[in-house]
Design a protein around this motif. Structure first.
Motif, mmCIF file in Angstrom:
data_model
loop_
_atom_site.group_PDB
_atom_site.id
_atom_site.type_symbol
_atom_site.label_atom_id
_atom_site.label_comp_id
_atom_site.label_asym_id
_atom_site.label_seq_id
_atom_site.Cartn_x
_atom_site.Cartn_y
_atom_site.Cartn_z
ATOM 1 N N ALA A 5 -30.153 -16.971 -18.328
ATOM 2 C CA ALA A 5 -31.545 -17.100 -18.822
ATOM 3 C C ALA A 5 -31.867 -18.556 -18.939
ATOM 4 O O ALA A 5 -32.788 -18.999 -18.832
ATOM 5 C CB ALA A 5 -31.671 -16.375 -20.021
ATOM 6 N N ALA A 6 -30.796 -19.208 -19.544
ATOM 7 C CA ALA A 6 -30.846 -20.644 -19.835
ATOM 8 C C ALA A 6 -31.314 -21.541 -18.626
ATOM 9 O O ALA A 6 -31.834 -22.371 -18.670
ATOM 10 C CB ALA A 6 -29.704 -21.431 -20.669
ATOM 11 N N VAL A 7 -30.319 -21.032 -17.508
ATOM 12 C CA VAL A 7 -30.479 -21.779 -16.312
ATOM 13 C C VAL A 7 -31.879 -21.530 -15.415
ATOM 14 O O VAL A 7 -32.723 -22.614 -15.104
ATOM 15 C CB VAL A 7 -29.370 -21.357 -15.303
ATOM 16 C CG1 VAL A 7 -29.726 -21.681 -13.855
ATOM 17 C CG2 VAL A 7 -28.194 -21.925 -15.920
ATOM 18 N N ALA A 8 -32.252 -20.185 -15.781
ATOM 19 C CA ALA A 8 -33.773 -20.221 -15.061
ATOM 20 C C ALA A 8 -35.036 -20.869 -15.866
ATOM 21 O O ALA A 8 -35.671 -21.490 -15.091
ATOM 22 C CB ALA A 8 -33.867 -18.550 -15.124
ATOM 23 N N LEU A 9 -34.643 -20.970 -17.136
ATOM 24 C CA LEU A 9 -35.514 -21.573 -18.011
ATOM 25 C C LEU A 9 -35.569 -23.139 -17.602
ATOM 26 O O LEU A 9 -36.526 -23.524 -17.419
ATOM 27 C CB LEU A 9 -35.362 -21.408 -19.395
ATOM 28 C CG LEU A 9 -35.833 -20.212 -20.116
ATOM 29 C CD1 LEU A 9 -35.268 -19.899 -21.544
ATOM 30 C CD2 LEU A 9 -37.461 -19.935 -20.154
ATOM 31 N N ALA A 10 -34.402 -23.671 -17.616
ATOM 32 C CA ALA A 10 -34.266 -25.092 -17.103
ATOM 33 C C ALA A 10 -34.812 -25.639 -15.703
ATOM 34 O O ALA A 10 -35.236 -26.618 -15.454
ATOM 35 C CB ALA A 10 -32.822 -25.480 -17.404
#
Length: 367
Positions: free
Chosen positions: A23-28
């Motif tokens: 999720a963090a990678v997708a947001l970043a």
């Protein structure tokens, strides 16, 4: 311009941390955000770490996770290894770095397929001012269906504002949900309500919900509104299941008055079911604009205003156009941008005044 500048990703190296990383990678990737990867060694474990070799092994594992993140094209995350009470350390780092968002996993899956927040996630939700994204195991890292439960509180407005911003960036479908709880016939005499008055209360709540929606700009968002009747947290969970929602966005303080229902307690109950990933907000927005006083270039403010206008962050867009006009009151394009923003905010008089100013400036410039 980055609307989601810093994401704090927590990891305990367990299975629950994998969806948080995704999720963090997708947001970043979507917001071009900076990632900070954080692990906290609980103070209760410190006596069992025999030497510096144990610390070095933990650091090695952190660097391995960082390499996995970097391999996905979001840049090398900053690494932080903390010691102490995990929730306190995480909150402190989020505040020190002025992070927009904390992302954490939900813990191990229980029997029956349910996921619930672990101890650290639960404490974090209670303490953190920074918004918290709890990534459920099995949830899509990129949300395509977002559910936003609302009442008329400031917290609900904040939740809806952020849900709209996320929908625009992820091209996600939005469902805005309002749950009405009819009083049971047994309870109406206790709180001094007849069934007729209770129905009037529900009708008033429906009108308030409809009025709330008129204050938001749903431009370019595929959305629908939904009203359900019953116990608030149960209806939220049921709606999420029916929609196959990827994300629920919720404020943490909600209704007041005769119902005496705090959305904070509703949020807690929803999290015990955790039908999908959940984003909670207390006092801060996830997506927020950082106005930098050092920026004086008119074109820079104008471009910011245009981008914010496209993303539906209308009040922020007006502020950017105002920054242009402080330096150059005759900047017609900024007046036009203000007019469009005010028009979509429903401020007709201010929109007309800004449009008239732009027209006058253009007329004065004609040969």
């Amino acid at each position: 311009m980055k609307l989601l500048e810093t994401i704090l990703l927590t990891t305990d190296f367990g299975k629950g941390s994998a969806p948080a990383m995704d999720a963090a990678v997708a947001l970043a990737q979507t917001f071009e955000s900076k990632l900070v990867l954080l692990h906290v060694i609980a103070e209760s474990l410190l006596p069992f770490l025999s030497d510096q070799g144990d610390i070095a092994e933990i650091e090695k594992r952190l660097h391995e996770v960082a390499k996995q993140i970097e391999a996905q094209g979001v840049g090398a995350p900053e690494i932080f290894l903390g010691k102490g009470v995990p929730a306190e350390v995480i909150c402190g780092e989020a505040a020190r770095r002025d992070a927009n968002l904390i992302v954490i996993g939900c813990g191990a899956r229980e029997r029956g397929g349910k996921c619930r927040p672990g101890v650290t996630a639960d404490r974090l939700l209670r303490r953190a001012i920074t918004p918290v994204w709890i990534a459920r195991m099995g949830a899509a890292p990129t949300p395509r269906r977002i559910l936003c439960p609302t009442d008329t509180s400031a917290a609900s407005r904040r939740g809806l504002k952020n849900a709209l911003a996320l929908c625009r960036k992820f091209n996600a479908k939005l469902t805005v949900l309002n749950v009405q709880e009819p009083m049971l016939p047994l309870h109406t005499p206790i709180v001094g309500l007849s069934q007729e008055k209770d129905q009037a209360r529900l009708n008033r709540q429906q009108r308030d919900f409809d009025e709330l929606l008129t204050a938001f700009d749903f431009h370019s968002v595929d959305w629908t509104k939904k009203v359900r009747y019953g116990t608030t947290h149960k209806e939220i969970v049921a709606e999420a299941a029916e929609l196959k929602a990827d994300l629920i966005t919720m404020g943490t303080v909600g209704k007041t008055g005769v119902e005496r229902i705090l959305l904070g307690s509703v949020t807690h109950k929803v999290l015990q079911e955790l039908p999908c990933s959940v984003l909670t907000m207390k006092e801060e927005d996830v997506v927020r604009l950082r106005l930098e006083s050092a920026i004086s270039a008119i074109e820079e403010h104008f471009m910011r205003g245009q981008q914010l206008l496209e993303r539906g962050l209308l009040a922020d867009a007006v502020r950017e156009f105002d920054q242009c006009l402080l330096s150059s009151p005759a900047y017609a394009a900024a007046w036009k941008g203000k007019a469009l923003a005010y028009e979509r905010l429903g401020e007709k008089d201010q929109a007309e005044a800004a449009r008239a100013a732009a027209k006058r400036i253009r007329e004065l410039r004609r040969p």
